[in-house]
Design a protein around this motif. Structure first.
Motif, mmCIF file in Angstrom:
data_model
loop_
_atom_site.group_PDB
_atom_site.id
_atom_site.type_symbol
_atom_site.label_atom_id
_atom_site.label_comp_id
_atom_site.label_asym_id
_atom_site.label_seq_id
_atom_site.Cartn_x
_atom_site.Cartn_y
_atom_site.Cartn_z
ATOM 1 N N TYR A 83 45.498 1.065 -24.053
ATOM 2 C CA TYR A 83 46.539 0.187 -24.575
ATOM 3 C C TYR A 83 46.327 -0.058 -26.061
ATOM 4 O O TYR A 83 45.215 -0.331 -26.508
ATOM 5 C CB TYR A 83 46.529 -1.165 -23.843
ATOM 6 C CG TYR A 83 47.248 -1.118 -22.520
ATOM 7 C CD1 TYR A 83 48.583 -1.499 -22.430
ATOM 8 C CD2 TYR A 83 46.602 -0.685 -21.376
ATOM 9 C CE1 TYR A 83 49.247 -1.446 -21.207
ATOM 10 C CE2 TYR A 83 47.264 -0.628 -20.158
ATOM 11 C CZ TYR A 83 48.589 -1.013 -20.081
ATOM 12 O OH TYR A 83 49.253 -0.958 -18.893
ATOM 13 N N ARG B 227 51.938 1.603 -25.386
ATOM 14 C CA ARG B 227 52.337 0.570 -26.347
ATOM 15 C C ARG B 227 53.460 -0.238 -25.695
ATOM 16 O O ARG B 227 54.622 0.138 -25.771
ATOM 17 C CB ARG B 227 52.779 1.210 -27.663
ATOM 18 C CG ARG B 227 51.607 1.949 -28.333
ATOM 19 C CD ARG B 227 51.929 2.445 -29.699
ATOM 20 N NE ARG B 227 52.351 1.407 -30.607
ATOM 21 C CZ ARG B 227 51.540 0.642 -31.346
ATOM 22 N NH1 ARG B 227 50.243 0.781 -31.264
ATOM 23 N NH2 ARG B 227 52.020 -0.261 -32.160
ATOM 24 N N PHE C 192 48.017 -2.405 -29.130
ATOM 25 C CA PHE C 192 48.944 -3.495 -29.427
ATOM 26 C C PHE C 192 49.220 -3.635 -30.918
ATOM 27 O O PHE C 192 50.294 -4.001 -31.328
ATOM 28 C CB PHE C 192 48.408 -4.821 -28.876
ATOM 29 C CG PHE C 192 48.388 -4.842 -27.377
ATOM 30 C CD1 PHE C 192 49.526 -5.147 -26.654
ATOM 31 C CD2 PHE C 192 47.234 -4.535 -26.677
ATOM 32 C CE1 PHE C 192 49.523 -5.152 -25.273
ATOM 33 C CE2 PHE C 192 47.207 -4.534 -25.294
ATOM 34 C CZ PHE C 192 48.354 -4.839 -24.590
ATOM 35 N N THR D 66 51.508 -7.695 -16.355
ATOM 36 C CA THR D 66 50.385 -6.759 -16.257
ATOM 37 C C THR D 66 50.578 -5.860 -15.033
ATOM 38 O O THR D 66 50.738 -6.355 -13.920
ATOM 39 C CB THR D 66 49.053 -7.519 -16.146
ATOM 40 O OG1 THR D 66 48.928 -8.387 -17.269
ATOM 41 C CG2 THR D 66 47.868 -6.555 -16.117
ATOM 42 N N SER E 188 37.526 -2.651 -22.095
ATOM 43 C CA SER E 188 38.115 -3.931 -21.716
ATOM 44 C C SER E 188 38.300 -4.003 -20.209
ATOM 45 O O SER E 188 38.001 -3.059 -19.486
ATOM 46 C CB SER E 188 39.461 -4.104 -22.426
ATOM 47 O OG SER E 188 39.297 -3.996 -23.827
ATOM 48 N N ASP F 160 41.309 -8.955 -19.618
ATOM 49 C CA ASP F 160 41.640 -8.880 -21.044
ATOM 50 C C ASP F 160 43.096 -8.478 -21.223
ATOM 51 O O ASP F 160 43.820 -9.073 -22.026
ATOM 52 C CB ASP F 160 40.757 -7.849 -21.765
ATOM 53 C CG ASP F 160 39.294 -8.196 -21.733
ATOM 54 O OD1 ASP F 160 38.951 -9.401 -21.717
ATOM 55 O OD2 ASP F 160 38.472 -7.253 -21.736
ATOM 56 N N LEU F 161 43.526 -7.466 -20.481
ATOM 57 C CA LEU F 161 44.899 -6.987 -20.583
ATOM 58 C C LEU F 161 45.884 -8.077 -20.190
ATOM 59 O O LEU F 161 46.928 -8.245 -20.827
ATOM 60 C CB LEU F 161 45.094 -5.749 -19.705
ATOM 61 C CG LEU F 161 46.455 -5.075 -19.796
ATOM 62 C CD1 LEU F 161 46.735 -4.588 -21.207
ATOM 63 C CD2 LEU F 161 46.535 -3.926 -18.797
ATOM 64 N N SER G 284 45.640 -11.133 -20.710
ATOM 65 C CA SER G 284 45.810 -12.094 -21.812
ATOM 66 C C SER G 284 46.901 -11.637 -22.776
ATOM 67 O O SER G 284 47.492 -12.450 -23.471
ATOM 68 C CB SER G 284 44.487 -12.337 -22.542
ATOM 69 O OG SER G 284 44.119 -11.209 -23.297
ATOM 70 N N TYR G 285 47.176 -10.336 -22.808
ATOM 71 C CA TYR G 285 48.258 -9.802 -23.648
ATOM 72 C C TYR G 285 49.590 -9.760 -22.914
ATOM 73 O O TYR G 285 50.634 -10.047 -23.478
ATOM 74 C CB TYR G 285 47.942 -8.369 -24.098
ATOM 75 C CG TYR G 285 46.847 -8.249 -25.121
ATOM 76 C CD1 TYR G 285 47.143 -8.336 -26.484
ATOM 77 C CD2 TYR G 285 45.530 -8.036 -24.747
ATOM 78 C CE1 TYR G 285 46.131 -8.210 -27.431
ATOM 79 C CE2 TYR G 285 44.526 -7.896 -25.692
ATOM 80 C CZ TYR G 285 44.836 -7.995 -27.032
ATOM 81 O OH TYR G 285 43.849 -7.865 -27.970
ATOM 82 N N LEU G 286 49.535 -9.378 -21.636
ATOM 83 C CA LEU G 286 50.766 -9.096 -20.902
ATOM 84 C C LEU G 286 51.174 -10.139 -19.876
ATOM 85 O O LEU G 286 52.274 -10.077 -19.337
ATOM 86 C CB LEU G 286 50.633 -7.730 -20.191
ATOM 87 C CG LEU G 286 50.399 -6.527 -21.101
ATOM 88 C CD1 LEU G 286 50.219 -5.271 -20.261
ATOM 89 C CD2 LEU G 286 51.511 -6.377 -22.099
#
Length: 137
Positions: free
Chosen positions: A94, A49, A96, A133, A120, A124-125, A127-129
């Motif tokens: 992960y 997280r 979120f 990343t 994923s 994809d990751l 796009s969050y981090l």
């Protein structure tokens, strides 16, 4: 009551039409919305997280009460987990969203949490981090 005619909905938001139509027809475009998506008991200690949670303690307490009651514990929806394979085959999980559910499980000392696992990619990751990343091995 407002008019949900096709013409009026498109004036509001064209994506709303697709969402409403999918729900009315019983079709789902995402694992998050599919009621038949498989739910797993995922060990809490494997979840990553990356963002600190901001939780409402009253909501967490309410969830704790629900989770502690065998008659109501299944009313708590599963969290969504991104499962990413590292370049050397490592598994990374992960999470979120679901901050309140996660906090309730954590405070109760539960070792697993109900989750829908979404296979994923590193893209994809990212796009969050973004540039934070990590290099997943």
């Amino acid at each position: 009551m407002f008019n949900l005619s096709r013409a009026n909905i498109f004036k509001i938001n064209p994506y709303f039409v697709v969402s409403i139509r999918n729900k009315m027809e019983g079709t789902f475009t995402s694992i998050h919305s599919r009621p038949e998506a498989e739910v797993h008991d995922v060990p809490m200690n494997v979840l990553i997280r990356p963002f600190p949670p901001s939780v409402d303690n009253e909501k967490v307490r309410s969830l704790m009460e629900t989770l502690n009651n065998p008659e109501t514990e299944n009313l708590v929806p599963p969290v969504d987990i991104l499962w990413i394979k590292g370049r050397n085959g490592g598994d990374y999980y992960y999470s979120f969203g679901g901050c309140h559910r996660y906090a309730a499980h954590q405070r109760l000392g539960k070792t697993t949490i109900k989750a829908k696992i979404v296979q994923s990619t590193i893209t994809d990751l990212r796009s969050y981090l973004g540039n934070s990343t990590p290099d997943l091995k």
